[in-house]
Design a protein around this motif. Structure first.
Motif, PDB file in Angstrom:
ATOM      1  N   UNK A 185      -8.708  -1.427   1.749  1.00 50.10           N
ATOM      2  CA  UNK A 185      -9.654  -0.923   2.796  1.00 50.10           C
ATOM      3  C   UNK A 185      -8.878  -1.271   4.366  1.00 50.10           C
ATOM      4  N   UNK A 186      -9.443  -0.320   5.372  1.00 53.69           N
ATOM      5  CA  UNK A 186      -8.822  -0.324   6.479  1.00 53.69           C
ATOM      6  C   UNK A 186      -9.909  -0.395   7.478  1.00 53.69           C
ATOM      7  N   UNK A 187     -11.183  -0.556   7.286  1.00 49.51           N
ATOM      8  CA  UNK A 187     -12.300   0.139   8.173  1.00 49.51           C
ATOM      9  C   UNK A 187     -12.653  -1.069   8.972  1.00 49.51           C
ATOM     10  N   UNK A 188     -12.659  -0.830  10.277  1.00 54.54           N
ATOM     11  CA  UNK A 188     -12.907  -1.838  11.163  1.00 54.54           C
ATOM     12  C   UNK A 188     -11.915  -2.779  11.437  1.00 54.54           C
ATOM     13  N   UNK A 189     -10.381  -2.718  11.058  1.00 53.73           N
ATOM     14  CA  UNK A 189      -9.554  -3.511  10.973  1.00 53.73           C
ATOM     15  C   UNK A 189      -8.508  -3.109  12.200  1.00 53.73           C
ATOM     16  N   UNK A 190      -7.695  -3.825  12.654  1.00 57.38           N
ATOM     17  CA  UNK A 190      -6.676  -3.322  13.723  1.00 57.38           C
ATOM     18  C   UNK A 190      -5.428  -2.937  13.115  1.00 57.38           C
ATOM     19  N   UNK A 191      -4.761  -1.942  13.832  1.00 54.17           N
ATOM     20  CA  UNK A 191      -3.629  -1.128  13.484  1.00 54.17           C
ATOM     21  C   UNK A 191      -2.808  -2.492  13.002  1.00 54.17           C
ATOM     22  N   UNK A 192      -2.015  -2.476  11.992  1.00 56.53           N
ATOM     23  CA  UNK A 192      -0.881  -3.488  11.715  1.00 56.53           C
ATOM     24  C   UNK A 192       0.387  -3.055  12.504  1.00 56.53           C
ATOM     25  N   UNK A 193       0.976  -4.112  13.238  1.00 52.36           N
ATOM     26  CA  UNK A 193       2.283  -3.799  14.090  1.00 52.36           C
ATOM     27  C   UNK A 193       3.358  -4.227  13.585  1.00 52.36           C
ATOM     28  N   UNK A 194       3.402  -5.007  12.376  1.00 52.03           N
ATOM     29  CA  UNK A 194       4.529  -5.458  11.823  1.00 52.03           C
ATOM     30  C   UNK A 194       4.475  -5.278  10.319  1.00 52.03           C
ATOM     31  N   UNK A 195       5.611  -5.633   9.452  1.00 53.57           N
ATOM     32  CA  UNK A 195       5.431  -5.543   8.087  1.00 53.57           C
ATOM     33  C   UNK A 195       4.583  -6.634   7.527  1.00 53.57           C
ATOM     34  N   UNK A 254      14.227   1.847   8.636  1.00 51.61           N
ATOM     35  CA  UNK A 254      14.427   3.337   7.997  1.00 51.61           C
ATOM     36  C   UNK A 254      13.750   3.375   6.707  1.00 51.61           C
ATOM     37  N   UNK A 255      13.943   4.412   6.085  1.00 54.32           N
ATOM     38  CA  UNK A 255      13.397   4.693   4.635  1.00 54.32           C
ATOM     39  C   UNK A 255      13.829   3.725   3.694  1.00 54.32           C
ATOM     40  N   UNK A 256      14.886   3.008   3.893  1.00 53.02           N
ATOM     41  CA  UNK A 256      15.086   1.876   2.721  1.00 53.02           C
ATOM     42  C   UNK A 256      14.055   0.549   2.771  1.00 53.02           C
ATOM     43  N   UNK A 257      13.451   0.405   4.008  1.00 55.20           N
ATOM     44  CA  UNK A 257      12.300  -0.578   4.221  1.00 55.20           C
ATOM     45  C   UNK A 257      11.188  -0.463   3.439  1.00 55.20           C
ATOM     46  N   UNK A 258      10.914   0.990   3.108  1.00 56.48           N
ATOM     47  CA  UNK A 258       9.610   1.159   2.097  1.00 56.48           C
ATOM     48  C   UNK A 258       9.905   0.915   0.673  1.00 56.48           C
ATOM     49  N   UNK A 259      11.458   1.166   0.392  1.00 60.58           N
ATOM     50  CA  UNK A 259      11.664   0.880  -1.095  1.00 60.58           C
ATOM     51  C   UNK A 259      11.868  -0.629  -1.313  1.00 60.58           C
ATOM     52  N   UNK A 260      12.353  -1.232  -0.293  1.00 65.61           N
ATOM     53  CA  UNK A 260      12.713  -2.396  -0.446  1.00 65.61           C
ATOM     54  C   UNK A 260      11.507  -3.575  -0.672  1.00 65.61           C
ATOM     55  N   UNK A 261      10.099  -2.830   0.058  1.00 62.86           N
ATOM     56  CA  UNK A 261       9.100  -3.691  -0.221  1.00 62.86           C
ATOM     57  C   UNK A 261       8.160  -3.185  -1.403  1.00 62.86           C
ATOM     58  N   UNK A 262       7.690  -4.074  -2.150  1.00 63.26           N
ATOM     59  CA  UNK A 262       6.943  -3.568  -3.281  1.00 63.26           C
ATOM     60  C   UNK A 262       5.635  -3.138  -3.262  1.00 63.26           C
ATOM     61  N   UNK A 263       5.014  -3.969  -1.908  1.00 66.28           N
ATOM     62  CA  UNK A 263       3.717  -3.698  -1.459  1.00 66.28           C
ATOM     63  C   UNK A 263       3.719  -2.308  -0.792  1.00 66.28           C
ATOM     64  N   UNK A 264       4.563  -2.168   0.282  1.00 63.74           N
ATOM     65  CA  UNK A 264       4.722  -0.993   1.011  1.00 63.74           C
ATOM     66  C   UNK A 264       5.276   0.213  -0.158  1.00 63.74           C
TER      67      UNK A 264
END
Length: 600
Positions: free
Chosen positions: A582-592, A401-411
């Motif tokens: 950059x995300x060009x040509x890279x697969x969609x991430x599935x997990x954190x 949920x939204x708390x995951x976004x806040x808990x990860x510095x990178x995200x």
């Protein structure tokens, strides 16, 4: 008008029977001339009467006059019957009454070249204020350097009426500038040259209430903000498909209810839910298509599928509005278009990626096998290996949920940067959309052209997304749009076409940037939290769309200011995007864990 009515009766003044009986043809000619005069008078009295009465009583007044006219039509046969006793008597009576009515007519107020009175007070003003004072009642004010009659104030009518009745001459016996002003207490008369009815004309959103117009739009975008936040979490928890159709239903029901809005407050309350449903299903559909399709098809869907369809709907809107110039009537086809959603229930599957993230492997496999058969591709016997299934099942109970976004510095950092980018794009995009009605020329044509420019913009965005890095795609479109917007009022020109052309080019750049930012953002976030993160970005974008009406509103104080702000924000966004991975040509991430680092 009074002179017309009097002149129309001249032909009936001379009764034919004054002429001797041996001049039968002369008598007939005079009677025909009298009929000619009465016919003109009959036409004029209808128009004259309608112009005298105010709107609030016009139908009642016309009805009473029509009832009184029946007295004349009832007695007319008996007037003619008097001719059996004295052949001259009917003509003497009719001619005398006509002469008398032409004199009475002079006591009615003149209505030539005057607006129809809306209220009883306006009707009384016409009768109690002389023509000289009436011309002085509305003061002049400067608008964009041009002197115009005020739409929001007038001279105090009690004082003006007193001066008029005492035959005081304005600017001779009294200085008009010293007479105090008052608000337009009796309402406004609106031009119907372009629109028959709008929320502005229906609820008088002018003068002191003028702020309510941009506020209406902002309330709609607040609904978008709340809807994006809630729908993103619903989509990640209960599935893309159920959340999508829930928002579609909300949008359709809200637009339908808006048709019956009794006042501005209820209209805005419902408009909140229109925004909550409309943009939320747009975002969820984008995420759903992103997760179902392959990388190559995904780019085509993101640019040509979602956005091109939106552009076609935008192009249809001014065409429909041209024929339906009443805002309530325009809402009817907008609500009816929700019926298009019905067959989609049987055509659009759930996202296999989301099903996998929830451990629903068999359902995901069934959808993938069905897609393979539809494309005449033989699916493998085992869609997923046992190791993949074990990995999926080990993660299925984990809640995101939204708390995951806040808990990860990178995200959190990526989400903040994406949100800032979305705010910049929406300020420029929606600011130009809302400013379409302020452009010179026909508003329907301007709206159509501003929608038409989106078609090549999406094609350019498609080509950029297929062959260029995301940094180049985002920065180039924002830079081009920002420069064009800045040039609108910075470049001095006497031509009315050049600013419109520059604004359309700015719309072209911001439209491409809008298309790119959706694709770029969806590629940054992992499947388990993608819809929630996109909802956060869309929610942040509503800050831009909420303030964009007020940025356009600043143009009333300085016409260049909105363009300087929108163009400056766009150029800042062109630099800001380079901070994202950059995300060009890279697969969609599935997990954190698969998500790229912000410094990568």
């Amino acid at each position: 008008m009074g002179m017309c009515s009097s002149a129309a009766r001249i032909g009936s003044i001379t009764a034919p029977y004054v002429i001797y009986l041996d001049l039968q043809y002369v008598a007939l000619a005079l009677e025909m001339t009298g009929k000619f005069g009465f016919t003109m008078a009959f036409s004029i009295v209808y128009i004259y009467t309608a112009e005298v009465y105010p709107t609030v009583l016009r139908n009642v007044g016309m009805g009473m006059c029509s009832s009184a006219a029946r007295i004349g039509s009832i007695t007319a046969p008996y007037v003619i019957y008097l001719g059996s006793y004295n052949r001259a008597l009917p003509y003497i009576l009719m001619g005398s009454l006509t002469i008398a009515s032409s004199v009475v007519n002079l006591f009615l107020p003149e209505t030539l070249n005057r607006d129809l009175p809306e209220t009883v007070e306006q009707m009384q003003e016409c009768q109690s204020i002389s023509e000289v004072w009436r011309n002085e009642t509305i003061p002049l004010e400067m608008v964009d350097g041009i002197s115009k009659s005020s739409s929001c104030s007038r001279l105090n009518l009690d004082i003006v009426r007193n001066y008029s009745q005492n035959n005081i001459i304005p600017n001779v016996d009294v200085n008009v500038s010293e007479i105090p002003l008052e608000k337009c207490l009796d309402g406004w008369t609106y031009s119907k040259e372009i629109y028959q009815s709008t929320i502005v004309t229906e609820w008088d959103l002018v003068c002191d209430n003028k702020y309510k117009l941009p506020l209406s739009t902002s309330i709609n975008y607040i609904g978008v903000l709340v809807g994006a936040f809630i729908s993103g979490q619903l989509s990640d928890r209960y599935g893309r498909r159920p959340a999508l159709f829930l928002m579609m239903i909300l949008q359709t029901v809200a637009i339908t209810a808006q048709i019956f809005s009794p006042n501005w407050e209820i209209f805005c309350f419902i408009f909140f839910f229109v925004g909550a449903g409309g943009f939320s299903n747009y975002t969820i559909a984008f995420v759903l298509g992103t997760e179902i399709l392959s990388p190559k098809s995904r780019v085509i869907f993101c640019s040509m599928g979602v956005f091109m369809s939106s552009a076609m709907g935008y192009l249809a809107m001014p065409a429909v509005a041209y024929f339906l110039r009443d805002w309530r009537m325009l809402l009817i086809p907008m609500a009816a278009s929700g019926l298009i959603y019905v067959p989609i229930w049987w055509l659009v599957p759930e996202s296999p990626r989301w099903l996998l993230s929830r451990g629903r492997v068999e359902e995901a496999e069934a959808i993938l096998i069905g897609a393979a058969k539809s494309n005449n591709v033989e699916p493998p016997k085992a869609i997923f290996t046992q190791a993949e299934i074990d990995d999926i099942m080990s993660r299925k109970d984990k809640k995101y949920n939204f708390s995951v976004i806040v808990s990860s510095c990178n995200m959190f950092s990526i989400t903040v940067l994406c949100s800032m980018l979305w705010i910049v794009v929406t300020i420029g995009y929606y600011g130009l959309v809302l400013n379409t009605s302020n452009l010179n020329g026909d508003p329907f044509l301007n709206c159509f052209l501003s929608g038409l420019v989106q078609l090549p913009a999406y094609i350019i965005a498609l080509l950029l997304l297929q062959y260029c890095s995301r940094h180049l795609c985002q920065s180039s479109t924002l830079f081009f749009g920002g420069v064009m917007i800045l040039c609108v009022h910075i470049i001095p020109t006497d031509s009315e076409i050049v600013p419109v052309l520059l604004e359309i080019l700015g719309r072209f750049g911001m439209t491409s940037a809008f298309c790119v930012v959706y694709t770029f953002s969806s590629e940054l976030f992992p499947t388990v939290i993608r819809s929630t993160a996109m909802g956060c970005c869309s929610m942040a974008a509503r800050i831009g769309s909420i303030i964009s009406p007020f940025i356009i509103y600043l143009g009333q104080y300085n016409k260049s200011l909105p363009y300087i702000l929108m163009g400056g924000f766009a150029l800042c966004g062109a630099l800001l995007c380079f901070l994202l991975p950059e995300t060009f040509g890279k697969p969609l991430p599935e997990t954190m864990a698969q998500m790229q680092l912000i410094c990568g």
